[in-house]
Design an enzyme around this catalytic site. Sequence first.
Site, PDB file in Angstrom:
ATOM      1  N   THR A  59      21.223  51.669  46.481  1.00  0.00           N
ATOM      2  CA  THR A  59      20.981  53.054  46.872  1.00  0.00           C
ATOM      3  C   THR A  59      21.199  53.969  45.677  1.00  0.00           C
ATOM      4  O   THR A  59      21.845  53.578  44.724  1.00  0.00           O
ATOM      5  CB  THR A  59      22.030  53.402  47.947  1.00  0.00           C
ATOM      6  OG1 THR A  59      21.687  52.706  49.111  1.00  0.00           O
ATOM      7  CG2 THR A  59      22.137  54.870  48.237  1.00  0.00           C
ATOM      8  N   ARG A  67      16.564  49.745  61.586  1.00  0.00           N
ATOM      9  CA  ARG A  67      17.970  49.765  61.155  1.00  0.00           C
ATOM     10  C   ARG A  67      18.262  51.044  60.350  1.00  0.00           C
ATOM     11  O   ARG A  67      17.525  51.415  59.453  1.00  0.00           O
ATOM     12  CB  ARG A  67      18.253  48.530  60.297  1.00  0.00           C
ATOM     13  CG  ARG A  67      19.688  48.442  59.756  1.00  0.00           C
ATOM     14  CD  ARG A  67      19.806  48.993  58.359  1.00  0.00           C
ATOM     15  NE  ARG A  67      21.141  48.781  57.796  1.00  0.00           N
ATOM     16  CZ  ARG A  67      21.540  49.317  56.649  1.00  0.00           C
ATOM     17  NH1 ARG A  67      20.728  50.065  55.949  1.00  0.00           N
ATOM     18  NH2 ARG A  67      22.759  49.097  56.194  1.00  0.00           N
ATOM     19  N   VAL A  68      19.356  51.715  60.694  1.00  0.00           N
ATOM     20  CA  VAL A  68      19.791  52.897  59.954  1.00  0.00           C
ATOM     21  C   VAL A  68      21.158  52.600  59.374  1.00  0.00           C
ATOM     22  O   VAL A  68      22.045  52.112  60.077  1.00  0.00           O
ATOM     23  CB  VAL A  68      19.875  54.131  60.883  1.00  0.00           C
ATOM     24  CG1 VAL A  68      20.431  55.336  60.133  1.00  0.00           C
ATOM     25  CG2 VAL A  68      18.506  54.463  61.470  1.00  0.00           C
ATOM     26  N   ASP A  71      24.467  53.843  56.523  1.00  0.00           N
ATOM     27  CA  ASP A  71      25.401  54.974  56.421  1.00  0.00           C
ATOM     28  C   ASP A  71      24.783  56.187  55.736  1.00  0.00           C
ATOM     29  O   ASP A  71      25.252  57.315  55.914  1.00  0.00           O
ATOM     30  CB  ASP A  71      26.631  54.547  55.598  1.00  0.00           C
ATOM     31  CG  ASP A  71      26.214  54.103  54.192  1.00  0.00           C
ATOM     32  OD1 ASP A  71      25.379  53.169  54.091  1.00  0.00           O
ATOM     33  OD2 ASP A  71      26.685  54.694  53.204  1.00  0.00           O
ATOM     34  N   THR A 129      28.044  54.119  48.545  1.00  0.00           N
ATOM     35  CA  THR A 129      27.020  53.078  48.471  1.00  0.00           C
ATOM     36  C   THR A 129      27.663  51.733  48.802  1.00  0.00           C
ATOM     37  O   THR A 129      28.853  51.539  48.573  1.00  0.00           O
ATOM     38  CB  THR A 129      26.359  53.048  47.071  1.00  0.00           C
ATOM     39  OG1 THR A 129      25.516  51.892  46.981  1.00  0.00           O
ATOM     40  CG2 THR A 129      27.372  52.995  45.950  1.00  0.00           C
ATOM     41  N   GLY A 130      26.878  50.826  49.341  1.00  0.00           N
ATOM     42  CA  GLY A 130      27.410  49.524  49.745  1.00  0.00           C
ATOM     43  C   GLY A 130      26.847  49.161  51.104  1.00  0.00           C
ATOM     44  O   GLY A 130      25.827  49.701  51.536  1.00  0.00           O
ATOM     45  N   GLY A 160      26.156  49.488  54.569  1.00  0.00           N
ATOM     46  CA  GLY A 160      26.244  50.633  55.481  1.00  0.00           C
ATOM     47  C   GLY A 160      26.999  50.341  56.758  1.00  0.00           C
ATOM     48  O   GLY A 160      27.735  51.191  57.265  1.00  0.00           O
TER      49      GLY A 160
HETATM   50  N1  ASP Z   1      24.554  52.018  51.963  1.00  0.00           N
HETATM   51  C1  ASP Z   1      23.162  51.672  51.938  1.00  0.00           C
HETATM   52  C2  ASP Z   1      22.781  51.140  53.290  1.00  0.00           C
HETATM   53  O1  ASP Z   1      23.548  50.430  53.894  1.00  0.00           O
HETATM   54  C3  ASP Z   1      22.816  50.653  50.905  1.00  0.00           C
HETATM   55  C4  ASP Z   1      23.387  50.896  49.537  1.00  0.00           C
HETATM   56  O2  ASP Z   1      24.271  51.692  49.351  1.00  0.00           O
HETATM   57  O3  ASP Z   1      22.933  50.247  48.588  1.00  0.00           O
HETATM   58  O4  ASP Z   1      21.675  51.391  53.715  1.00  0.00           O
END
Ligand code: ASP
Length: 299
Positions: A180, A208-209, A211, A230-231, A233
């Site tokens: 992200t 799918r949604v 965070d 980020t990470g 979600g």
């Molecule tokens: N947090 C984002 C999600 O889960 C993905 C990301 O941060 O890379 O959609």
Amino acid sequence: MSFVGIVTHGGAGSPKEWRDGCEHSADIGLKQLLENHSAYEAVLKAVVFLEDDGRYNAGSGSSYRLDGKTIEMDAAVMSSDGKLGAVACISGVKNPVLVASEVVCSPHHILSGAGSVLFARKKGFPEYYPDIRWAKERYEKLLTTFLKKNGDSAAEYEIQDFVKNWNFETASSEIFPLDTVGAVAKDKNGNFAVAVSTGGSGAMLKGRVGDTPLIGSGFFAGAHGAVACTGIGEEIMKKLLAKTVYDLLAQGIAPEAACEKGVRLFPETIPVGVIAVSLEGAGYFSNTGMAAAILERRE
Ligand code: ASP
């Protein structure tokens, strides 16, 4: 001493070699701040640059969902002076973050799916489908990770869970990364803003949604600062991570330490990164590789 500053990131798990894009986007944002534009304008311009880069999983670099052809993106913007807008599962637009900034001017705060696409068209966003090369590369990597079941923490999924819940038009038998982007900034007037955008994370069903478009989970901005996460979600939203880190900033904890405390709420097997800016300065922390850049000017 007052300062203006911006932090940008290219996603939890993004390689250091991609730092140049974050530096460039931070530079674009800093120029805005130095020219007396708002933190809100600075983060928008910074994130548009990252969406257009193509390497990061957002905008033109967005990943495929599990069917290997669907792209659905999430994005959000928020400022300490009251702006709030997000889109979830939007497709067919070049810059979801700009559509989110149009939602700010609508009667709502979040628009999703088909409604968000029609809204974007109404606001003049032309149909756009990214260069499929990036999505294909990511998809192939995802398939390899799944099939090898190599224990990659970012992709520890049970394939059967996805097959049982399959909601694409094509059959599940035909199938099986993060990155992200986000920016936080403080401007000369003491306002804070955050912008985030993503093509999602790892293996995803249709609809799918994560965070990213959820206030308090993937982003938050208020009088004490701005935070972007980020990470994975699904994990981040359970801990309302952005609001949790914001509350630490409000207690006077320095941005880097606040980000680290937030990230340490997760086991190391779950990749997470946070960027933040407060009245004191800017910082970031991640438990995995994360391309990021900070630019500040103090007077
Ligand atoms: N947090 C984002 C999600 O889960 C993905 C990301 O941060 O890379 O959609």
